[in-house]
Design a protein around this motif. Sequence first.
Motif, PDB file in Angstrom:
ATOM      1  N   UNK A 124       0.821  -1.214   0.000  1.00 16.51           N
ATOM      2  CA  UNK A 124       0.000   0.000   0.000  1.00 16.51           C
ATOM      3  C   UNK A 124       0.853   1.261   0.000  1.00 16.51           C
ATOM      4  N   UNK A 125       1.827   1.324   0.903  1.00 18.18           N
ATOM      5  CA  UNK A 125       2.675   2.517   0.975  1.00 18.18           C
ATOM      6  C   UNK A 125       3.436   2.724  -0.328  1.00 18.18           C
ATOM      7  N   UNK A 126       3.926   1.627  -0.912  1.00 17.99           N
ATOM      8  CA  UNK A 126       4.666   1.735  -2.168  1.00 17.99           C
ATOM      9  C   UNK A 126       3.759   2.235  -3.290  1.00 17.99           C
ATOM     10  N   UNK A 127       2.524   1.717  -3.357  1.00 20.50           N
ATOM     11  CA  UNK A 127       1.594   2.141  -4.400  1.00 20.50           C
ATOM     12  C   UNK A 127       1.271   3.625  -4.282  1.00 20.50           C
ATOM     13  N   UNK A 128       0.942   4.061  -3.066  1.00 19.03           N
ATOM     14  CA  UNK A 128       0.629   5.475  -2.881  1.00 19.03           C
ATOM     15  C   UNK A 128       1.854   6.344  -3.148  1.00 19.03           C
ATOM     16  N   UNK A 129       3.023   5.832  -2.796  1.00 24.23           N
ATOM     17  CA  UNK A 129       4.247   6.570  -3.091  1.00 24.23           C
ATOM     18  C   UNK A 129       4.463   6.729  -4.584  1.00 24.23           C
ATOM     19  N   UNK A 131       2.115   6.689  -6.872  1.00 22.84           N
ATOM     20  CA  UNK A 131       1.101   7.623  -7.370  1.00 22.84           C
ATOM     21  C   UNK A 131       1.520   9.060  -7.073  1.00 22.84           C
ATOM     22  N   UNK A 132       2.029   9.298  -5.854  1.00 26.80           N
ATOM     23  CA  UNK A 132       2.472  10.648  -5.483  1.00 26.80           C
ATOM     24  C   UNK A 132       3.608  11.116  -6.387  1.00 26.80           C
ATOM     25  N   UNK A 133       4.576  10.232  -6.620  1.00 28.76           N
ATOM     26  CA  UNK A 133       5.700  10.590  -7.489  1.00 28.76           C
ATOM     27  C   UNK A 133       5.206  10.880  -8.902  1.00 28.76           C
ATOM     28  N   UNK A 134       4.242  10.097  -9.374  1.00 27.85           N
ATOM     29  CA  UNK A 134       3.712  10.318 -10.724  1.00 27.85           C
ATOM     30  C   UNK A 134       3.004  11.660 -10.823  1.00 27.85           C
ATOM     31  N   UNK A 135       2.253  12.018  -9.786  1.00 26.17           N
ATOM     32  CA  UNK A 135       1.562  13.314  -9.796  1.00 26.17           C
ATOM     33  C   UNK A 135       2.575  14.458  -9.780  1.00 26.17           C
ATOM     34  N   UNK A 136       3.593  14.338  -8.919  1.00 26.22           N
ATOM     35  CA  UNK A 136       4.632  15.374  -8.869  1.00 26.22           C
ATOM     36  C   UNK A 136       5.348  15.476 -10.212  1.00 26.22           C
ATOM     37  N   UNK A 137       5.632  14.325 -10.812  1.00 27.79           N
ATOM     38  CA  UNK A 137       6.299  14.317 -12.113  1.00 27.79           C
ATOM     39  C   UNK A 137       5.445  15.011 -13.168  1.00 27.79           C
ATOM     40  N   UNK A 138       4.136  14.775 -13.117  1.00 30.61           N
ATOM     41  CA  UNK A 138       3.239  15.400 -14.089  1.00 30.61           C
ATOM     42  C   UNK A 138       3.295  16.919 -13.987  1.00 30.61           C
ATOM     43  N   UNK A 139       3.225  17.434 -12.758  1.00 30.39           N
ATOM     44  CA  UNK A 139       3.284  18.891 -12.578  1.00 30.39           C
ATOM     45  C   UNK A 139       4.664  19.441 -12.939  1.00 30.39           C
ATOM     46  N   UNK A 140       5.708  18.691 -12.598  1.00 40.42           N
ATOM     47  CA  UNK A 140       7.064  19.163 -12.904  1.00 40.42           C
ATOM     48  C   UNK A 140       7.286  19.240 -14.411  1.00 40.42           C
ATOM     49  N   UNK A 156      -1.157  12.928 -21.117  1.00 40.27           N
ATOM     50  CA  UNK A 156      -2.047  11.784 -21.341  1.00 40.27           C
ATOM     51  C   UNK A 156      -1.418  10.503 -20.799  1.00 40.27           C
ATOM     52  N   UNK A 157      -0.140  10.300 -21.090  1.00 39.12           N
ATOM     53  CA  UNK A 157       0.535   9.093 -20.623  1.00 39.12           C
ATOM     54  C   UNK A 157       0.644   9.065 -19.102  1.00 39.12           C
ATOM     55  N   UNK A 158       0.933  10.218 -18.488  1.00 41.97           N
ATOM     56  CA  UNK A 158       1.049  10.268 -17.028  1.00 41.97           C
ATOM     57  C   UNK A 158      -0.287   9.982 -16.354  1.00 41.97           C
ATOM     58  N   UNK A 159      -1.349  10.589 -16.864  1.00 47.89           N
ATOM     59  CA  UNK A 159      -2.674  10.353 -16.273  1.00 47.89           C
ATOM     60  C   UNK A 159      -3.073   8.892 -16.436  1.00 47.89           C
ATOM     61  N   UNK A 160      -2.791   8.338 -17.607  1.00 45.00           N
ATOM     62  CA  UNK A 160      -3.094   6.920 -17.831  1.00 45.00           C
ATOM     63  C   UNK A 160      -2.315   6.047 -16.845  1.00 45.00           C
ATOM     64  N   UNK A 161      -1.049   6.373 -16.624  1.00 39.71           N
ATOM     65  CA  UNK A 161      -0.245   5.596 -15.684  1.00 39.71           C
ATOM     66  C   UNK A 161      -0.768   5.691 -14.260  1.00 39.71           C
ATOM     67  N   UNK A 162      -1.205   6.881 -13.861  1.00 36.34           N
ATOM     68  CA  UNK A 162      -1.748   7.056 -12.511  1.00 36.34           C
ATOM     69  C   UNK A 162      -3.032   6.250 -12.339  1.00 36.34           C
TER      70      UNK A 162
END
Length: 276
Positions: A124-129, A131-140, A156-162
């Motif tokens: 669970x912690x790894x999955x949420x981590x 997702x958090x990294x993917x969201x930060x990457x998207x904004x960055x 599009x690819x980042x949202x699909x991955x999340x």
Amino acid sequence: MTRTTRAARIAAAAVLPAELALVACVAAGVRLPGAVLTAAEAVVSAVLLLEACALHRLYAAARAAGEGRGAALRTAVRAVVPVQVRRLLRHELRAGASLGRWVLRRKHGVRPGDLAAGYTAPQTAMMYGMVFVSVVETFALALLIPWPAVHRAVLVLDVYGIVLLLGLHASCVTRPHVVGADGSLRIRYGALFDLAVPPDAVASVRVDRRYPEGRLVTLSEDGVLDLAVGSQTTVTLELNRPLTFVRPLGARAAARTIRFHADDPRALVTTLRRPA
């Protein structure tokens, strides 16, 4: 397998990923050259025609052999579409459905009187981590990439991955292991792995914490199957006969011992040992 069927299987496996990438680019607003779109449309049309011919021949053959319409169609699809492609598409569809079950707090395949045994705690912690990294990457990347077309494609690819990550975790939460009231056991990992163990196949079961190395599903030469979550298993199930299971991409194998993870292994073992 005829040449037409073999060609259709190869085409489905090769063209589908390319077509998905093309659709993602178009959806993101990337302006592709007209020649590229024309060539892509021609290739897709040729593949669809080939698939239709192969499906029609196989469907007609199945109908001539006495199968019903639904059974004949399933036979044709299984023959034309590679099992790996079918499994991946099925997983993504089930992951999407699991998001709805997750929101509604519903479990899949759990009847009254059954014990639902979760197994997601180690990941669970790894999955949420992730997702958090993917969201930060998207904004960055939105701030760093100066080209709008590239930015939209990456978005599009980042949202699909999340969404895919959330769907994978949701499928694990909503598809727990299940100990049936009749003494049966259903061992699962999301929509990727599902093995039904009948009561008469269980020789012994015990709490046994191990830390195997390798992938999600590993099978040793002596028939020991490890279904690890977060690189750990907590239950060892000995069988009195080999059971066939299906790997995530469709390959089949048999196991005599199954080691898997449960968040509360003692509850699962106690319930499974209880006479039906």
